[in-house]
Structure formats: structure tokens, C-alpha cells
Design an enzyme around this catalytic site. Structure first.
Site, short mmCIF file in Angstrom:
data_model
loop_
_atom_site.label_atom_id
_atom_site.label_comp_id
_atom_site.label_asym_id
_atom_site.label_seq_id
_atom_site.Cartn_x
_atom_site.Cartn_y
_atom_site.Cartn_z
N HIS A 53 -6.01 0.63 2.59
CA HIS A 53 -4.92 1.08 3.47
C HIS A 53 -4.75 2.60 3.45
CE1 HIS A 53 -3.07 -2.45 5.25
NE2 HIS A 53 -2.92 -3.06 4.08
N GLU A 72 0.78 -1.23 0.00
CA GLU A 72 0.00 0.00 0.00
C GLU A 72 0.81 1.28 0.00
OE1 GLU A 72 0.31 -2.33 2.45
OE2 GLU A 72 0.28 -1.42 4.45
N ASP A 97 8.09 -10.35 10.92
CA ASP A 97 7.71 -11.37 9.93
C ASP A 97 7.46 -12.73 10.57
OD1 ASP A 97 7.91 -9.54 7.95
OD2 ASP A 97 9.65 -10.45 6.95
N GLU A 121 -3.99 -4.29 9.35
CA GLU A 121 -4.51 -5.29 8.41
C GLU A 121 -5.95 -5.73 8.70
OE1 GLU A 121 -3.14 -5.73 5.67
OE2 GLU A 121 -1.10 -5.02 6.03
N TYR A 153 -5.21 -10.26 9.94
CA TYR A 153 -6.10 -9.98 8.81
C TYR A 153 -7.53 -10.43 9.12
CZ TYR A 153 -2.06 -9.11 5.75
OH TYR A 153 -0.92 -8.60 5.17
N HIS A 174 -8.08 -3.91 -1.29
CA HIS A 174 -7.30 -4.02 -0.06
C HIS A 174 -6.23 -2.92 0.03
CE1 HIS A 174 -5.43 -6.30 3.31
NE2 HIS A 174 -4.34 -5.71 2.86
N GLU A 175 -5.43 -2.80 -1.01
CA GLU A 175 -4.34 -1.81 -0.95
C GLU A 175 -4.90 -0.40 -0.90
OE1 GLU A 175 -1.86 -3.23 -0.04
OE2 GLU A 175 -2.14 -5.24 -0.86
#
Ligand code: BES
Ligand code: ZN
Length: 647
Positions: free
Chosen positions: A345, A317, A419, A364, A427, A341-342
Site C-alpha cells: 500500500h 496500511e 463498508d 486493494e 481485492y 500487503h500492507e
């Protein structure tokens, strides 16, 4: 375990990336980081510390956030394709938060630092700096000495070819095959591999940048991009809105632009431009419906940059310019929820930002919720429900396999790489939490709350605790007796999925389930499935829910009836190839090889490599194919797959 939809796979990819970091060596370094930071920041450790955390503390940054507040960056960089390096300097303008601040502490990773300076009334003067030994997760702490008054520092630097936040592509690795390409991917903590910076999402900077590139290439950034910029190898950018470092992004290649509306357009290699425009030309409508629901789009233009297929994510994003994988160009707009979705953001994430990576669900979860609302508005309830149901099925399977702690929304990262904890939890569990609130308070009330949430926190970062306080004061207490703080705490701090979680069900999927059952029971033929009318989502549900012990004869029947091996939809192909590997249906092997060599998106390829490694024959195949595919993958994907297949 059945094949799942996107998050399970994406998560698999990430947890494998995580394994890469899990050597004993790394573990002890992580511990060291934690301890160092606790000392550096005077942070109180222990259970109660979690709730007293402020936005000026981030366990993933060495930066002295409590002493110095970054305001603005000026970047001067030469994009050197031969050396695979960004070379130049960054000027950092900052406020001092305390008296007696004598250093500017920055994050770096694999950056060569040549010189540091600070600004005085008489101009720039050289200053001392110290680049600490590299920590495998956080990189190297850079300490720049300051005098008593200065509010501007300059660091001369060169990135290294292996910078984790950059991918340098040879001409052969691009669609056009004639020009090189480079792009950045900074989230979560990779901005520090191409800019010395306080790399925390609690930091916000405006920036200006000058990029020098080979003359025939175009440079774009997450900033104002002039749609008809002249190609001259000298590009100027300005981002007047303050953004966190993980949203600073650049791309340089043989790019052309095509407008889709007055404020939306696509940058892509010439050969991909028309197909991209045809696929994504609902973008303007998406912006409009999101504005109607959640308030103005505040970033000026919204453009897309289509990256080479090695881009390791679906999308990113970056403000004003989302980075998009070409693997969603399906020809039928079936995978455009990625754009929703992007774009979403631009409200949740870019405007209102998680203060630390422990609060990632604020980015998210809200974005997945808004994404699905956009899909419903534009493509109807049936499709939006199917997308929710696919995700929730994936989530239910995924949480069974995750470490319990990682199923908590406000996850404890405890010195880990962000990560490491990546999964579908922030999400889809986040999305279902908001869907629960919507159901409880009613859409009208909940939308009003969201609009006000975005407005009142615009261009700010917040923690989960700050969100809870805001939620309590602005929703729970205004409508007493609907939802309790205890229930909120279960959602946010308890592991696994709460009983009260909504369970999206799609009639279309229920129909498919009964037809599948009838076929498996030998009562009907595949020709009676009604599949001629199926959308991509129905196909995914069908394939994901087929038993993993299908006989070769049944796989053959499916393939003959539906040509699944030849599917040109990358999600359907992924689901089918997964099933084929599990059932030993080796007819797919040539198709699988092409798939793995031509796509670098982790979510699509990592689960396939992992599945292949379960048998000797599969492992032999995986090793052979990976040798060919590896040079084309992003450093992050290489790292992940090296761990699974071996170099
Ligand atoms: N911001 C994420 C991608 C990301 C997350 C990059 C964490 C690095 C670290 C992006 O918005 C995203 O979620 N992309 C998904 C899209 C999907 C959920 C529609 C992807 O890449 O698959
Ligand atoms: Zn996202």
C-alpha cells in the site's frame, strides 16, 4: 458451500457489518443523504453522471471540497483514558478555490464541538458554527463560518467514548495486563469520529500533532516516529507528506521498539516484541524487492505496530507505521503476506490513492497484485501461486452469494456506507485484472507501466475513469491490438467474473485433491497423505475442500491424525473450527470458546458466530460465549456480531 480463504470470510464479516446499518430507519436516512448531497453539490444524478464525476465530489463526505482545499492539520490532543476521550483542538489550514467562500464544511461523527475560530491578522477570533443532526452513515455535518480572507480555522473538540474510529482498552485487555491502550482505525469513514475534517480520500493533508498521554505510555502515529523517543507523556509528530484523512492514525500503550534494519522496526507490548521481530524480520527484504520492481519507497521509515488481538482487521496500511494483528504471529512466517500487503500500500493506496470509495479497487486490487509479486520474489513461485489459488477459490464462491452489483469493480455505492459493499471483489478480481494485463503485455512491459503509473500519480488521488484514460494512453495505445477498451470495460464495469479471468492452479493443490479423494473413497489412509511436508497453505486448501457432510468418525480420524483442534496457526484453526461447527464435531467446543474470546479479528470470528447461529445448540453456545467476549471486541466487531448473535 465450502469454507473459503480470506476474502470470503472478510467479506462475510463486512456484509454483516452492513446488515447492521440496514434498518428501515437507516435506509431512509441513506436516501436523504443522497438527495441532500446531490443538491449541496449541484451534482447531476443519473446514469451519465457516473462518468463525469470529478475528484472534487465524494458522496461520503459533507465537505465543501469544491470550495476549499485542505492543506495541513495541527493537532493538539490530550489522551484521556479515564474519560475515554481525545480532548483538544485541530487547526486546519486550507486554500480557497473560489471567490466568496464563506464556510468551511467538515465531517464529524459523535464529536462534541466546544468552540470554532478562524485566524485573522489580529489573531484567532471566535466564529459561529452549526453541527447538524446525525446521519447514521455519514455522521454530523459541521459548518464553520469564515470571513472573506481567512485560510486557517480552529475547532476545539472532545471525542466520545463510543467513537467508531477508536478502541479504548483496559489493562486486562492487553497482553501485559498492566497498562491501558488506545488505537485508531480510520478507514473508510471513521477519521471523522476523532478529527473534524473533510473525510474524503480525495483530500490530502500534511500534519503535525502533539499528544499528551500518561507518562509511562508511548504514543506513535502514522508520521515520523523517533525510534528512541524518551517516555515523558509528551509526544510530537510530523507528517511532511500529504496523506488522505483515512491514513491518519495513532496508538498509545505500553510499547517498546526493536529495530529490524536501519529503516524497519517493530513497536509492540514488551511480551510480544521478540516473537514479532522473529516473525516479521523479512520486512527489510520486502521493502528492497518492492523498490526493485516498482520504484523507491518514499516514506522514510517503515515500522510495524503490533496491536492487541481485538484489532478488527488483519492489517492497516497507516503510512510509515502499518498496524498489524498479532493473530498472524504463527512462528513460521506462514502468514507474512499480510506484511507484504500492507507494505505494498506504500505504493498503491498511500502514494496513489482512490479518489472515492467507489474506486476502492484501485487501492486493494493493485495492492493484492503487488503483495503477490513480493511473495513470489521472496518466497518463490510455488507459495505465491498457492496464495493466489486460495484467494481465487474464495472469490469464486463469494461472487455466487453477493448481490450482482457488488461484483463490479467500479461499484456503485449509491449513498451506502462503503463498508456495505466490502468484499473480495476489489481485492482478488482487481488482482486478477492486473494479472490478466501482465499476461497479455508481458511482465516487463507491464512493470514499466506500473512504475510510471506510481511515479506520475505520486501523492495524488484518482478515480476509476482517470485510471482508464491513463491506461488507454500509456498501455493499450502504445501496444495496439493486444487488449481492447471493450475488454477493459468488461473487467471494470461488468458484474461477475469474466471468462478471460486467469485461473491460478497449484500442482501442490491438485496432488492434495487426488489424495483427499482417495481417502474419502476409502482407498488410502490419512497416514499416506504426505502431510508431513505440507505448508500452511496446503493445510488450508485441504481443510477448505473437505466435504461438509463428513461423518463424526471421519472428523475424529482427521483430528487424531493431525491434531487440528490444537493447531496454533490461527488460519488453520479457523478453517478447522468452521468445518467442525458445520459437521457438529463438538470435541472442538472448548477450543472454539477460547478462540472466540481471545481474538477480535472480524475475518476470523464473524463466520464462526454466523455458522453457530444455524442450530439451536450452537446459538446457545454463541450467546453464552459472546457475553464474555463482547467487552473485549472493537466497536466495529461488536456492531457486526450484535446483529448476528444479539447483545
Ligand atoms: N486497508 C485494508 C483494511 C481495510 C479495508 C480497513 C477497508 C477498513 C476498510 C488493509 O490493507 C487490508 O486489506 N487488510 C487485509 C489484509 C489481507 C488482505 C492480507 C485484512 O485486514 O485482512
Ligand atoms: Zn489492503
Amino acid at each position: 458451500m465450502k469454507t473459503s480463504y480470506k476474502y470470503l470470510l472478510l467479506a462475510a464479516a463486512f456484509s454483516l457489518a452492513a446488515c447492521q446499518q440496514e434498518s428501515e430507519d437507516t435506509k431512509s436516512s441513506k436516501e436523504t443523504v443522497k438527495q441532500e448531497q446531490a443538491v449541496d453539490k449541484g451534482e447531476v444524478k443519473g446514469a451519465e453522471a457516473k462518468h463525469t464525476e470529478t475528484t472534487r465530489v465524494d458522496e461520503h463526505s459533507y465537505g465543501n471540497l469544491d470550495e476549499v482545499e485542505l492543506k495541513h492539520l495541527d493537532l493538539e490532543l490530550n489522551v484521556n483514558f479515564e474519560a475515554r476521550s481525545l480532548e483538544g483542538f485541530v487547526d486546519i489550514t486550507f486554500d480557497r478555490l473560489k471567490d466568496g467562500v464563506s464556510t468551511l464544511v467538515l465531517d464529524t461523527r459523535d464529536i462534541d464541538i466546544q468552540k470554532a475560530q478562524y485566524m485573522t491578522d489580529a489573531g484567532w477570533v471566535d466564529t459561529e458554527f452549526d453541527l447538524a443532526d446525525k446521519n447514521p452513515v455519514l455522521g454530523s455535518k459541521l459548518t464553520v463560518e469564515l470571513d472573506d480572507n481567512t485560510t486557517k480555522a480552529r475547532v476545539y473538540y472532545r471525542t466520545q467514548p463510543q467513537a467508531s474510529g477508536l478502541q479504548w482498552l483496559t489493562p486486562e485487555q492487553t497482553a501485559g495486563k498492566k497498562h491501558p491502550f488506545v488505537y485508531s482505525q480510520a478507514q473508510a469513514i471513521h477519521a471523522r469520529s476523532f478529527i473534524p475534517i473533510q473525510d474524503s480520500p480525495a483530500v490530502r493533508v500534511t500534519y503535525k500533532a502533539n499528544l499528551k498521554t500518561p507518562k509511562d505510555l508511548l504514543a506513535v502515529m502514522s508520521a515520523f516516529n523517533e525510534p528512541d523517543t524518551e517516555l515523558d507523556g509528551d509526544y510530537h509528530f510530523e507528517m511532511p507528506q500529504a496523506i488522505p484523512p483515512y491514513l491518519i492514525a495513532l496508538g498509545v500503550g505500553n510499547l517498546e521498539f526493536k529495530a529490524m534494519s536501519d529503516r524497519t522496526g517493530v513497536y509492540a507490548e514488551p511480551g510480544l516484541l521478540d516473537a514479532s521481530v522473529a516473525e516479521f524480520n523479512d520486512t527489510e527484504e520486502m521493502v528492497k524487492v518492492t523498490e526493485e520492481m516498482f520504484g523507491p519507497y518514499r516514506w522514510g521509515r517503515y515500522d510495524l505496530l503490533i496491536l492487541p488481538p481485538s484489532f478488527p482487521f488483519g492489517g492497516m496500511e497507516n503510512p510509515r507505521l502499518s498496524f498489524i494483528t498479532p493473530t498472524v504471529i504463527a512462528g513460521d512466517k506462514s502468514l507474512v503476506n499480510l506484511i507484504a500487503h500492507e507494505l505494498a500500500h506504500s505504493w498503491s493506496g498511500n502514494l496513489v490513492t482512490n479518489a472515492t470509495w467507489r474506486d476502492f479497487w484501485l487501492n486493494e486490487g493493485f495492492t493484492s497484485y503487488v503483495e503477490n509479486r513480493i511473495m513470489e520474489e521472496l518466497y518463490g513461485k510455488k507459495r505465491a501461486t498457492m496464495e493466489r489459488a486460495l484467494d481465487v477459490q474464495g472469490l469464486r464462491q463469494e461472487v455466487e452469494a453477493l448481490p450482482k452489483g457488488d461484483t463490479i469493480l467500479n461499484v456503485n455505492l449509491d449513498g451506502r456506507d462503503p463498508d456495505d459493499a466490502f468484499s473480495g471483489v476489489p481485492y482478488t478480481k482487481g488482482q486478477m485484472f492486473l494479472t490478466y494485463l501482465e499476461n497479455k503485455f508481458g511482465r516487463e512491459v507491464f512493470d514499466e507501466f506500473l512504475v510510471e503509473y506510481f511515479n506520475s500519480h505520486a501523492f495524488q488521488s484518482l478515480t476509476t475513469e482517470e485510471f482508464k484514460k491513463y491506461l488507454n494512453e500509456n498501455l493499450l495505445e502504445k501496444h495496439p491490438g493486444v487488449v481492447s477498451m471493450d475488454e477493459i470495460n468488461v473487467w471494470i464495469h461488468e458484474p461477475m467474473l469474466p471468462e478471460m479471468m486467469p485461473n491460478p492452479t497449484s500442482d501442490a493443490f491438485t496432488t492434495i485433491d487426488s489424495k483427499t479423494k482417495a481417502w474419502l473413497g476409502g482407498e488410502t489412509q490419512l497416514s499416506e497423505m504426505g502431510s508431513a511436508e505440507w505448508t500452511v497453505h496446503e493445510w488450508l486448501h485441504f481443510i477448505n475442500n473437505l466435504p461438509e457432510d463428513l461423518k463424526l468418525e471421519q472428523m475424529k480420524q482427521l483430528d487424531q491424525a493431525f491434531s487440528l483442534t490444537d493447531s496454533t496457526n490461527n488460519e488453520i484453526a479457523h478453517a478447522w473450527l468452521m468445518l467442525a461447527v458445520k459437521t457438529n464435531y463438538d470435541v472442538v467446543m472448548p477450543r472454539l470458546e477460547t478462540y472466540l474470546v481471545s481474538i477480535g479479528r472480524r475475518k476470523l470470528i464473524v463466520p464462526l458466530y454466523r455458522e453457530l447461529m444455524n442450530t439451536d445448540e450452537g446459538a446457545k453456545f454463541a450467546k453464552r460465549v459472546y457475553k464474555v467476549a463482547r467487552p473485549g471486541y472493537h466497536p466495529l466487531a461488536q456492531g457486526t456480531i450484535d446483529e448476528i448473535v444479539g447483545k
